[in-house]
Write an enzyme that holds these catalytic residues in place. Sequence first.
Site, PDB file in Angstrom:
ATOM      1  N   HIS A 395     -57.842  24.867  -3.289  1.00  0.00           N
ATOM      2  CA  HIS A 395     -56.904  25.799  -2.656  1.00  0.00           C
ATOM      3  C   HIS A 395     -57.653  26.872  -1.866  1.00  0.00           C
ATOM      4  CE1 HIS A 395     -52.936  28.024  -2.708  1.00  0.00           C
ATOM      5  NE2 HIS A 395     -53.759  29.025  -2.461  1.00  0.00           N
ATOM      6  N   GLU A 396     -58.655  27.467  -2.498  1.00  0.00           N
ATOM      7  CA  GLU A 396     -59.385  28.544  -1.829  1.00  0.00           C
ATOM      8  C   GLU A 396     -60.262  28.018  -0.697  1.00  0.00           C
ATOM      9  OE1 GLU A 396     -58.285  31.381  -2.521  1.00  0.00           O
ATOM     10  OE2 GLU A 396     -57.214  30.697  -4.297  1.00  0.00           O
TER      11      GLU A 396
END
Length: 956
Positions: A395-396
């Site tokens: 996600h990051e």
Amino acid sequence: MILEERSSWEGSKRYCIKTKHVAIICAVVVAVGLIVGLSVGLTRSCDSTEGMTQGTTQGTTQAPSHLPPVTSPPEDQGVCPASEDESGGWKDFRLPDFIKPVHYDLEVKPLMEQDTYTGSVDISINVSSSTRYLWLHLRETRITRLPVLRRPSGEQVQVRQCFEYKKQEYVVVEAEEELEPNTGEGPYHLILEFAGWLNGSLVGFYRTTYVEKGQTKSIAATDHEPTDARKSFPCFDEPNKKATYTISIVHSKEYKALSNMPVEKEESVDDIWSRTTFQKSVPMSTYLVCFAVHQFDSVTRISNRGIPLTIYVQPEQKHTAEYAANITKSVFDYFEDYFGMSYSLPKLDKIAIPDFGTGAMENWGLITYRETNLLYDPDESASSNKQRVAAVIAHELVHQWFGNIVTMEWWDDLWLNEGFASFFEYLGVAYAEKDWQMRDQMILDDVLPVQEDDSLMSSHPIVVTVATPDEITSVFDGISYSKGASILRMLENWITREKFQIGCQNYLKKHKFENAKTSDFWAALEEASNLPVKEVMDTWTNQMGYPVLNVDNMKNITQKRFLLDPRANASEPHSAFGYTWNIPIKWTEDDEQRITLYNRSETGGITLESTLSGNAFLKINPDHIGFYRVNYEVSTWEWIATNLSVNHTDFSSADRASFIDDAFALARAQLLNYKEALNLTKYLKEEKEYLPWHRVISAVTYIISMFEDDKELYPVIEKYFRDQVKPIADSLGWNDVGDHLTKLLRASVLGLACKMGDSDALNNASQLFQEWLTGTVSLPVNLRLLVYRYGMQNSGNETSWNYTLEQYQKTSLAQEKEKLLYGLASVKNVTLLSRYLDLLKDSNLIKTQDVFTVIQYISYNSYGKTMAWNWIQLNWEYLVNRYTLNNRNLGRIVTIAEPFNTELQLWQIKSFFERYPEAGAGQKPREQVLETVKNNIEWLKQNRDTIRNWFLDLNG
């Protein structure tokens, strides 16, 4: 940013509904009940099935948090006193367009022992209109010297005054003379010196602690999204005010410094202090600025292109960073290839912060994490922990492109950051962990859970107007994240994966280092696909909710807005699209998949061009790829139930999960008789896959909880689901073996078996718990949460509770700590639960990041539901003082009241909200709670008899 409190809107929802309505009684009795409820479990509520899959929760480390819970720094207005002057543009929430920062020279010096820091910033500014005033954001931090202002020539401009306009969180600088536009010249320079506090919160620049070899050590780091960079240093704190940065950190020689960019130089200031200066950054938004001062160790991998990827971690936890390092390299290389664009910086660091308010934060080049979301110990962590770490890392990493390279113009388009990261995280993990079925798991973790949220009148559109810091904070929710991901999944399927990828690449190239709006993304995909993307997708982003497709004669389809409350006005609030959607309908015929575009202008519905006839079945929305529900005729639902019983594998596991979720949601909305929904569960003795079981547990939890206090009916319900789950529970057993999905499945079904009172499952949990209490047994990692919960529930006492608390204090692994926190909350002893609630104010024991997690865990306990809610009410002012109303986790904690179902409880909730009308970032959660409790009350009236008859008829 990843939402650490995702469990409040994803996965199994918790419901505990009483079977008897209670009339509103006098306020005296209510007040007495409120207080006494903290000491005794007056009202029996449900144990939740939440956590059966050991899902997303929060963790901590052994280190005590030094952060004081309620004290604030003394008021010191510095040289820029507060003013209510509203004579200029600073009275507006948004910054003006004519003032644009282009570069920051920022130096910060943390004084760790004093819990303070000092700093200076030289901001290069372009001015396009004449003005005597410059204003920028500042909150809590104070200006210590009169600002200095220089013309492009270097000539100093006298500053007449400066003041803070706190209503909009500005510091205003007034010059003695007019500042003319500097077009074609160099920039103006605004130089400010400032000082701030390192304690009191988990936002801005703050310090926390950890323990290494018995010694308490400190780390200071930043967390700025969405509007907290202004707490660290004076800045133009809006996402479209991109600028470059040169950052220097002056720190004790005992420490090292990190920031977004690689180190340019390190120099000694004196015998005590060093200065670390970092390379000039690329243009970036203020919320992505990050710096940290630490004494950590590191693990490094090198990407295929030669970029160093480094994980910083406490020295004693270095071995737990190996998996993160490996998954980072794999996913990083995948995204560079998928997006067709190289990562923009020379390095990428990640650091695990011991006390961190959110799940993770995508700061460009220096990603910060809560420890549970970065560190994984294969000998101590569960498979669900491993998947969580992989998903958050992915996600990051997505954000390094979507969000960092291309940033939304304003927070109303937050989904361009978070919806995209929530979608692409599955693709990244699917590449790295190919046997996890991550694309299918998106249904469980995002699509179906957020469909429940989005079927409430208190939902909101994906693109939503925000005009205060609280409103900005509040849109970091399931709609921006999970609905955003869900409609991207539908869109990708419609225009094809290949054209979707091309469109994403074109979007990134066109807007590199700039800001963009939703319309810019639609334009890129229209160019790639030659399809009417904007016309279709605007109906999904600019109005809330979604449709249910009613299917008649297997071909004729009409759409209607789906709402859980059948009494709600489906045309409210006003929508320009009238709550109709342009829908790419996917359907299968003879194993051939087809897509038909249902245009909202076709008010009479559409007819699918199918050649099937008679009793043939068209599967509409296979694998729940579209963000809508499907309601067939009763005869078709009966056919589905029969065929599930005959040969359930004729349908994919995703389809089985979809059938069950749709049917139970439709029944809750009174669009389908509960008899038809419950009939779908009869085949479950034969079900052996994770996706359907995960969704079954979510779907039936509402009913299980609703009848938990019905002494006649609940044992029948309990026995039915106990019988349904027993074959798979016995087959998988309590040996922690198998592949990844098998381990997730085992935790889920054994959890349901324990919840339904299966004696074998409960005995196994209790036996393992007793063996663990001796200190001689290491529990299987994927069964620990079950053992802590149900062992404590069935045989917990003060001795075992104290032992569990000791183990919580001793262990250093954050994921183990969070499991032990859940175990402590499961004890059936109100005295111990009351003691547990008291411990929440001891930040040396329960970290600031974990307080709301513990409250949620206690609320899942039948003895703790009322206690947890009452504790919140009695301690609201304390919580607001400790966290502020802008804290999204504080705002969401009121949702633990969603299981309530009586008029009395509804009145108590309303009274609490009236007593504390300022909701801050919690306005939407408050609306959601009130709507849900009202729906629960009506649900009981409408459905009790039907459900009762179905279960009693099983034995009839």
